[in-house]
Design a protein around this motif. Sequence first.
Motif, PDB file in Angstrom:
ATOM      1  N   ALA A  48     -44.639   9.419 -30.117  1.00 23.91           N
ATOM      2  CA  ALA A  48     -43.819   9.511 -28.540  1.00 23.91           C
ATOM      3  C   ALA A  48     -42.037   9.352 -28.861  1.00 23.91           C
ATOM      4  O   ALA A  48     -41.548   9.474 -27.871  1.00 23.91           O
ATOM      5  N   LYS A  49     -41.750   8.657 -29.837  1.00 27.47           N
ATOM      6  CA  LYS A  49     -40.557   8.262 -30.146  1.00 27.47           C
ATOM      7  C   LYS A  49     -40.034   8.968 -31.467  1.00 27.47           C
ATOM      8  O   LYS A  49     -40.683   9.171 -32.347  1.00 27.47           O
ATOM      9  N   PRO A  50     -38.658   9.261 -31.446  1.00 25.55           N
ATOM     10  CA  PRO A  50     -38.237   9.647 -32.503  1.00 25.55           C
ATOM     11  C   PRO A  50     -38.092   8.473 -33.882  1.00 25.55           C
ATOM     12  O   PRO A  50     -38.243   7.411 -33.549  1.00 25.55           O
ATOM     13  N   ASP A  51     -38.468   8.801 -35.070  1.00 26.65           N
ATOM     14  CA  ASP A  51     -38.449   7.995 -36.069  1.00 26.65           C
ATOM     15  C   ASP A  51     -37.454   8.343 -37.244  1.00 26.65           C
ATOM     16  O   ASP A  51     -37.820   9.245 -38.033  1.00 26.65           O
ATOM     17  N   LEU A  52     -36.254   7.811 -37.275  1.00 26.55           N
ATOM     18  CA  LEU A  52     -35.215   8.086 -38.224  1.00 26.55           C
ATOM     19  C   LEU A  52     -35.162   7.047 -39.272  1.00 26.55           C
ATOM     20  O   LEU A  52     -35.094   5.966 -38.841  1.00 26.55           O
ATOM     21  N   ASP A  96     -18.606  13.145 -34.695  1.00 27.92           N
ATOM     22  CA  ASP A  96     -19.075  12.053 -33.282  1.00 27.92           C
ATOM     23  C   ASP A  96     -20.417  11.937 -33.922  1.00 27.92           C
ATOM     24  O   ASP A  96     -21.455  12.617 -33.647  1.00 27.92           O
ATOM     25  N   LEU A  97     -20.530  10.961 -34.914  1.00 21.85           N
ATOM     26  CA  LEU A  97     -21.810  10.543 -35.429  1.00 21.85           C
ATOM     27  C   LEU A  97     -22.753   9.911 -34.357  1.00 21.85           C
ATOM     28  O   LEU A  97     -24.087  10.252 -34.323  1.00 21.85           O
ATOM     29  N   ALA A  98     -22.473   9.423 -33.102  1.00 24.27           N
ATOM     30  CA  ALA A  98     -23.327   9.157 -32.246  1.00 24.27           C
ATOM     31  C   ALA A  98     -23.978  10.235 -31.683  1.00 24.27           C
ATOM     32  O   ALA A  98     -25.076  10.282 -31.078  1.00 24.27           O
ATOM     33  N   ARG A  99     -23.062  11.366 -31.559  1.00 25.34           N
ATOM     34  CA  ARG A  99     -23.641  12.720 -30.937  1.00 25.34           C
ATOM     35  C   ARG A  99     -24.673  13.299 -31.748  1.00 25.34           C
ATOM     36  O   ARG A  99     -25.592  13.603 -31.394  1.00 25.34           O
ATOM     37  N   VAL A 100     -24.192  13.135 -33.095  1.00 28.19           N
ATOM     38  CA  VAL A 100     -25.326  13.634 -33.991  1.00 28.19           C
ATOM     39  C   VAL A 100     -26.538  13.122 -33.934  1.00 28.19           C
ATOM     40  O   VAL A 100     -27.711  13.677 -34.107  1.00 28.19           O
ATOM     41  N   VAL A 101     -26.594  11.905 -33.800  1.00 24.58           N
ATOM     42  CA  VAL A 101     -27.789  10.917 -34.081  1.00 24.58           C
ATOM     43  C   VAL A 101     -28.583  11.165 -32.661  1.00 24.58           C
ATOM     44  O   VAL A 101     -29.727  11.697 -32.638  1.00 24.58           O
ATOM     45  N   LYS A 102     -27.772  11.546 -31.597  1.00 25.57           N
ATOM     46  CA  LYS A 102     -28.428  11.737 -30.329  1.00 25.57           C
ATOM     47  C   LYS A 102     -29.178  12.996 -30.432  1.00 25.57           C
ATOM     48  O   LYS A 102     -30.458  13.002 -29.823  1.00 25.57           O
ATOM     49  N   ILE A 103     -28.456  13.883 -30.994  1.00 27.21           N
ATOM     50  CA  ILE A 103     -29.188  15.404 -31.236  1.00 27.21           C
ATOM     51  C   ILE A 103     -30.387  15.193 -31.911  1.00 27.21           C
ATOM     52  O   ILE A 103     -31.542  15.900 -31.712  1.00 27.21           O
ATOM     53  N   LEU A 104     -30.460  14.775 -32.980  1.00 28.86           N
ATOM     54  CA  LEU A 104     -31.792  14.293 -33.781  1.00 28.86           C
ATOM     55  C   LEU A 104     -32.648  13.607 -32.854  1.00 28.86           C
ATOM     56  O   LEU A 104     -34.044  13.865 -32.968  1.00 28.86           O
ATOM     57  N   LYS A 105     -32.336  12.648 -32.213  1.00 33.82           N
ATOM     58  CA  LYS A 105     -33.376  11.853 -31.328  1.00 33.82           C
ATOM     59  C   LYS A 105     -33.781  12.745 -30.350  1.00 33.82           C
ATOM     60  O   LYS A 105     -35.324  12.534 -29.924  1.00 33.82           O
ATOM     61  N   ASP A 106     -33.051  13.529 -29.660  1.00 35.52           N
ATOM     62  CA  ASP A 106     -33.311  14.274 -28.423  1.00 35.52           C
ATOM     63  C   ASP A 106     -34.477  15.251 -29.034  1.00 35.52           C
ATOM     64  O   ASP A 106     -35.407  15.920 -28.112  1.00 35.52           O
ATOM     65  N   ASN A 151     -36.799  14.605 -31.177  1.00 34.85           N
ATOM     66  CA  ASN A 151     -37.569  13.692 -31.457  1.00 34.85           C
ATOM     67  C   ASN A 151     -37.969  13.986 -33.068  1.00 34.85           C
ATOM     68  O   ASN A 151     -39.029  14.015 -33.534  1.00 34.85           O
ATOM     69  N   PHE A 152     -36.890  13.770 -33.673  1.00 35.44           N
ATOM     70  CA  PHE A 152     -37.018  13.779 -35.224  1.00 35.44           C
ATOM     71  C   PHE A 152     -37.578  12.857 -35.882  1.00 35.44           C
ATOM     72  O   PHE A 152     -37.472  11.627 -35.574  1.00 35.44           O
ATOM     73  N   HIS A 153     -38.395  13.108 -36.862  1.00 34.39           N
ATOM     74  CA  HIS A 153     -39.297  12.137 -37.531  1.00 34.39           C
ATOM     75  C   HIS A 153     -38.620  12.640 -39.076  1.00 34.39           C
ATOM     76  O   HIS A 153     -39.231  13.763 -39.404  1.00 34.39           O
TER      77      HIS A 153
END
Length: 294
Positions: free
Chosen positions: A32-36, A250-260, A262-264
């Motif tokens: 249900a949630k991304p898992d980085l 923009d590392l915050a933007r990069v991480v948001k892309i991965l989370k959006d 639903n990256f595992h």
Amino acid sequence: MSLSRRQFLAASATVASAGFGVAIDPIKRSGAKPDLKLALAAYSMRQFLDLKKPTMTLFEFIDLAADLPLDAVELTSYYWAETTDAYAEKLKAHATKKKLAISGVPVGNNFCVRDEAKYKLEIQKVKDWVVRAAKVGATTVRIFAGGLDKGDTLESAQQRVVAAINECCEVAEKHGVLLALENHGGITDTPEHLLDLVKPVKSKALGVNIDTGNFRTTDPYADIAKIAPYGVVSQVKTEVYPDGKVQDADLARVVKILKDANFHGFVALEYEGKDDPKVAVPKHVKELRKLISG
């Protein structure tokens, strides 16, 4: 003996919840949630690990990583002092002792080569590193496609690359390892060109290595988002190159892309900046850890 699908996904712990089938479709992630999970690429310390004149071993690299808020290390094949089973076992044991997983073993290869003998050697190289990756417990082997030889056509090169990946995927499936094709210029210079190579490969052992600093396109962030749904591992750089011009990422933007998406999987800092990596890497690791945990 080939692993069953269930055994294969169990062996690949970081993507066990992905449930992906053929590579033609984006990965369907059941979580249900991304898992980085945060890793550090050995390439970040390349000037110290260079085997021509090393001042750091991979064991010392693991020690360095153990002092940082990391889940894993990425042990780039270029810096293995040996390719023996005994060496692989020592690396695995040392990482385990330091409570770090081994996220992947990146390989440098070129599947575009037209010379038949060289082409077969490139395929065998990847197969051999898949076996070594399995021995150290790594879940991924990062691979390249390559660039066009003089006089070649894109279509012909794509056919050779897809054939090579299919052949290597057979070995990867047997060993419970994922091949991760990177956007690395050449014939993977755009998301579309990358996916032209991924989509025809109908194997559960193929995904994408999302390298966040390798697109030299007008909007690299938008292009990272296009390949993120296919990602099984990511290498995060601290720079981006819109239209080939360097900018701080923009590392915050990069991480948001991965989370959006639903990256595992593992997200490895691959530092290529101009500052001393022994100073810069800890700073960026801490930043990424905060972003991933937030």
